[in-house]
Design an enzyme around this catalytic site. Structure first.
Site, PDB file in Angstrom:
ATOM      1  CG  HIS A  79      -1.764   1.154   1.422  1.00  0.00           C
ATOM      2  ND1 HIS A  79      -1.826   1.888   2.578  1.00  0.00           N
ATOM      3  CD2 HIS A  79      -2.635   1.732   0.565  1.00  0.00           C
ATOM      4  CE1 HIS A  79      -2.708   2.863   2.439  1.00  0.00           C
ATOM      5  NE2 HIS A  79      -3.207   2.800   1.233  1.00  0.00           N
TER       6      HIS A  79
ATOM      7  CG  HIS B 255       0.140   9.546   1.741  1.00  0.00           C
ATOM      8  ND1 HIS B 255       0.578   9.024   2.920  1.00  0.00           N
ATOM      9  CD2 HIS B 255      -1.126   9.097   1.592  1.00  0.00           C
ATOM     10  CE1 HIS B 255      -0.392   8.293   3.466  1.00  0.00           C
ATOM     11  NE2 HIS B 255      -1.427   8.326   2.675  1.00  0.00           N
TER      12      HIS B 255
END
Ligand SMILES: *[C@@H]1O[C@H](CO)[C@@H](O)[C@H](O)[C@H]1NC(C)=O
Ligand SMILES: *[C@@H]1O[C@H](CO)[C@@H](O)[C@H](O)[C@H]1NC(C)=O
Ligand SMILES: CC(=O)N[C@H]1CO[C@H](CO)[C@@H](O)[C@@H]1O
Length: 307
Positions: free
Chosen positions: A50, A96
């Site tokens: 991930h 992110h």
């Protein structure tokens, strides 16, 4: 052309003189195991990372979800790389939430590293699962880094879409054909089919919920789309545990939980809880934070019946 076909005929003649048919090159070990060569891609469990680009060994980098870099993740057995893309100065980057929070560099630099791994490891099938929260254009922003890195040449294009879980080629067939990278995008590839190797994720893969804060990982089908039924999809367990910092609603992943979360027992229990939605099948993808901690690959081998 004539010379080429003459040469081919000559080669064929020589081959037949030396007896029988020359077999085409066949992979005998696929993703590290002979048993996987004859298994459909849709019937294999793969280890996933991930936010693969969001690695840092600095414990104060709260936006990190991994500790080790892409080559190290691949070296640990990761065969699905997940990453989230944002447009930064007109170029696609992996970041992110925002590139101010964590900028993992350009998608092209990332894909170059992945290509180096694929060149050095010709018998490996790899899945790329990217998210496209800003709806970046497939032909204008996604395709160029795939072409420049050489990954586009290795990407599998199914004969038609969506592909049922039971209809995927075997790992051996993917490797033998040279098309051993499967590329999924969460948004955009469903409506824009102009880049044929970028596949619409949710038409073929469903996912469990994300930003889970319950360590028992109750299973449900969170994101999916038709027309295929649920059991005709592959599926991914989003097996990363998040912490709600001081109940503030700010969710971060916590490496202190990772030894427990990434244990064989936690992963296998999560998989078992999902099999009711998948005609008893194991998950295709086990997506983890901090893949260097715990025993993710052991759990995946067990789910593949290899342990
Ligand atoms: C591969 O699978 C096919 C069909 O599922 C089967 O007929 C064949 O014997 C298998 N080959 C090997 C080497 O296991
Ligand atoms: C593959 O098939 C076997 C036998 O039906 C099953 O036990 C296993 O869970 C399947 N794995 C996946 C990922 O579909
Ligand atoms: C493919 C993917 O990563 N899906 C979700 C898994 O969980 C994270 C959060 O933990 C989501 O951001 C992803 O969209």
């Amino acid at each position: 052309m004539r010379v080429a076909s003459f040469l081919l005929t000559a080669v064929a003649l020589v081959a037949s003189v030396h007896g029988a048919i020359v077999p085409s090159k066949r992979a005998t070990v696929c993703n590290g195991h002979a048993e996987l060569c004859n298994r459909s891609y849709g019937n294999v469990t793969f280890l996933g990372a991930h936010d693969s680009f969001a690695f840092s060994d600095d414990p104060l980098a709260l936006a990190r979800d991994q500790e080790v870099d892409i080559p190290s993740q691949l070296g640990l057995g990761v065969r699905l790389l997940q990453a989230q893309a944002h447009v930064n100065d007109g170029v696609l980057h992996f970041c992110h939430t925002s590139c101010l929070l964590f900028d993992g560099g350009t998608v092209e630099d990332y894909l170059n590293k992945v290509h180096d791994f694929l060149t050095a490891n010709p018998n490996e099938v790899l899945t790329l699962l990217f998210t496209n929260p800003e709806g970046a254009s497939l032909p204008d922003l996604w395709d160029p880094p795939f072409q420049a890195s050489g990954i586009a040449d290795l990407a599998y294009v199914p004969p038609s879409i969506p592909v049922k879980q039971s209809d995927w080629p075997t790992l051996g067939e993917l490797i033998d054909s040279g098309k051993r990278v499967i590329v999924f995008l969460d948004a955009g590839a469903d409506t824009d089919r102009s880049v044929p190797y970028i596949l619409p994720e949710f038409e073929m893969v469903w996912e469990t919920p994300f930003s889970v804060t319950d360590p028992t990982f109750p299973c449900s089908v969170d994101r999916i789309s038709g027309p295929l039924g649920t059991t005709d999809h592959m599926y991914m367990i989003n097996h990363s545990l998040n912490k709600n910092v001081f109940d503030s609603g700010i969710i971060v992943s916590d490496p202190l939980d990772a030894p427990t979360t990434n244990s064989v027992s936690s992963i296998v229990a999560n998989a078992a809880g999902c099999e009711q939605f998948a005609a008893g099948r194991a998950p295709n993808f086990v997506l983890l934070d901090f893949v260097n901690i715990g025993h993710g690959l052991d759990a995946v081998n067990q789910l593949n019946g290899l342990a």
